[in-house]
Design an enzyme around this catalytic site. Structure first.
Site, short mmCIF file in Angstrom:
data_model
loop_
_atom_site.label_atom_id
_atom_site.label_comp_id
_atom_site.label_asym_id
_atom_site.label_seq_id
_atom_site.Cartn_x
_atom_site.Cartn_y
_atom_site.Cartn_z
N LYS A 19 2.37 -38.24 -31.89
CA LYS A 19 3.40 -39.11 -31.30
C LYS A 19 2.78 -40.07 -30.27
O LYS A 19 3.14 -41.23 -30.23
CB LYS A 19 4.51 -38.27 -30.63
CG LYS A 19 5.28 -37.38 -31.60
CD LYS A 19 6.57 -36.87 -30.97
CE LYS A 19 6.36 -35.97 -29.78
NZ LYS A 19 5.78 -34.64 -30.07
N ARG A 94 15.08 -33.65 -26.58
CA ARG A 94 14.38 -32.48 -27.11
C ARG A 94 15.37 -31.47 -27.72
O ARG A 94 14.95 -30.52 -28.36
CB ARG A 94 13.68 -31.73 -25.98
CG ARG A 94 12.32 -32.24 -25.56
CD ARG A 94 11.25 -31.75 -26.48
NE ARG A 94 9.99 -31.30 -25.94
CZ ARG A 94 9.05 -32.02 -25.36
NH1 ARG A 94 9.23 -33.28 -25.10
NH2 ARG A 94 7.91 -31.48 -25.01
N ARG A 133 -7.71 -30.67 -28.21
CA ARG A 133 -7.37 -31.87 -27.45
C ARG A 133 -7.98 -31.77 -26.04
O ARG A 133 -7.99 -30.72 -25.43
CB ARG A 133 -5.84 -31.97 -27.36
CG ARG A 133 -5.37 -33.25 -26.73
CD ARG A 133 -4.03 -33.63 -27.25
NE ARG A 133 -2.95 -32.90 -26.60
CZ ARG A 133 -1.67 -33.22 -26.76
NH1 ARG A 133 -1.33 -34.23 -27.55
NH2 ARG A 133 -0.74 -32.54 -26.17
N ARG A 170 -5.35 -29.46 -21.09
CA ARG A 170 -4.07 -29.34 -20.39
C ARG A 170 -3.62 -27.88 -20.42
O ARG A 170 -3.79 -27.21 -21.42
CB ARG A 170 -3.02 -30.20 -21.11
CG ARG A 170 -2.80 -31.54 -20.47
CD ARG A 170 -2.03 -32.48 -21.32
NE ARG A 170 -0.81 -31.91 -21.92
CZ ARG A 170 -0.03 -32.60 -22.74
NH1 ARG A 170 -0.32 -33.84 -23.06
NH2 ARG A 170 1.04 -32.04 -23.24
N ARG A 181 5.26 -23.40 -27.30
CA ARG A 181 5.81 -24.76 -27.44
C ARG A 181 6.33 -24.97 -28.87
O ARG A 181 7.35 -25.62 -29.09
CB ARG A 181 4.75 -25.81 -27.11
CG ARG A 181 4.44 -25.87 -25.63
CD ARG A 181 3.20 -26.70 -25.36
NE ARG A 181 3.42 -28.13 -25.51
CZ ARG A 181 2.44 -29.02 -25.59
NH1 ARG A 181 1.18 -28.64 -25.59
NH2 ARG A 181 2.73 -30.30 -25.70
P1 AMP Z 1 5.09 -33.25 -23.95
O1 AMP Z 1 3.99 -33.99 -23.26
O2 AMP Z 1 6.16 -34.16 -24.49
O3 AMP Z 1 4.60 -32.27 -24.99
O4 AMP Z 1 5.82 -32.38 -22.83
C1 AMP Z 1 5.11 -31.42 -22.07
C2 AMP Z 1 6.11 -30.51 -21.38
O5 AMP Z 1 6.96 -31.29 -20.51
C3 AMP Z 1 7.08 -29.77 -22.29
O6 AMP Z 1 6.51 -28.58 -22.83
C4 AMP Z 1 8.24 -29.50 -21.33
O7 AMP Z 1 7.93 -28.44 -20.45
C5 AMP Z 1 8.28 -30.77 -20.50
N1 AMP Z 1 9.19 -31.79 -21.10
C6 AMP Z 1 8.84 -33.00 -21.62
N2 AMP Z 1 9.93 -33.67 -22.06
C7 AMP Z 1 10.99 -32.85 -21.83
C8 AMP Z 1 12.38 -32.96 -22.10
N3 AMP Z 1 12.91 -34.02 -22.73
N4 AMP Z 1 13.18 -31.92 -21.72
C9 AMP Z 1 12.68 -30.83 -21.11
N5 AMP Z 1 11.37 -30.66 -20.85
C10 AMP Z 1 10.52 -31.65 -21.20
#
Ligand code: AMP
Length: 223
Positions: A19, A94, A133, A170, A181
């Protein structure tokens, strides 16, 4: 007639589906800002803001941050001038509750064309991609030890091609966290995807083809 509608794009897919890479492509091609909720939350954590301290309690386990925190953050973000002609959302919504909030936002409900793009890849590929990553804590560049290998090393550590900072994994890219996740994603994904189908805005792209081909298909959908 000139189309004056805002272009709003939602990128969907499991973590590691590409993404972020496709978001960069869409941003350049269609001149809209890339709004990654994960990235904004990580910036809050780095700066130690009250939101960051709260969000970190959930994020480092791979759990979702509570909807109201994310939503307030987003409502503020879309008021910035760069969102006038549209925006690309990566990581939001989400779940169905967030999708309902999303469609109720004035920003989305008024004069906008919404397209949701689902990049589809299997779980074992997600684990392979994410555990390889690496992340630059300084300039935020993302690398992958399989297909986007950093060129410089200091001892066993990889360095950022861009700014020379030592790359990190990360917290949420550790294997146990990735599995959580994925669970979180699968629990929410089905109903969320159905929701976008009912709204008649969902487009599915196979994420196992080359990055360039995924970009080409996305461009075709959005043009
Ligand atoms: P990402 O970088 O999009 O994979 O997000 C990393 C982490 O940020 C996720 O595992 C969640 O803990 C938090 N996060 C990101 N976007 C959201 C969202 N829309 N709602 C809730 N938590 C989020």
């Amino acid at each position: 007639m000139i189309d004056t509608k805002k272009r709003i794009v939602v990128l969907l897919g499991p973590p590691g589906a590409g993404k972020g890479t496709q978001a960069e492509f869409i941003k350049e091609r269609f001149h809209i800002p890339h709004i990654s909720t994960g990235e904004i939350l990580r910036e809050h954590i780095d700066k130690g803001t009250p939101l960051g301290i709260e969000a970190d309690k959930f994020m480092h386990k791979g759990d979702l941050v509570p909807d109201d925190l994310v939503f307030d953050m987003l409502k503020e973000r879309v008021q910035h001038k760069d969102c006038t002609h549209g925006a690309l959302f990566d990581g939001f919504p989400r779940n169905v509750d967030q999708a309902e909030m999303f469609f109720q936002m004035d920003y989305v409900s008024s004069n906008a064309k919404v397209s949701a793009i689902l990049i589809d890849i299997p779980d074992d590929e997600v684990i392979k991609r994410l555990s390889n990553r690496r992340y630059c804590p300084n300039c935020k560049s993302i690398y992958n030890l399989i297909h986007k290998v950093p060129q410089k090393k200091a001892g066993t550590a990889f360095l950022c091609d861009n700014c020379g900072t030592e790359l990190e994994i990360r917290d949420d890219d550790k294997v146990e966290t990735i599995k959580n996740r994925l669970n979180v994603f699968h629990n929410a994904a089905g109903p969320l995807i159905d929701y976008f189908i009912r709204k008649n805005v969902l487009h599915k792209v196979n994420g196992m083809i080359s990055l360039e081909e995924v970009s080409r298909q996305i461009a075709k959908i959005l043009e």
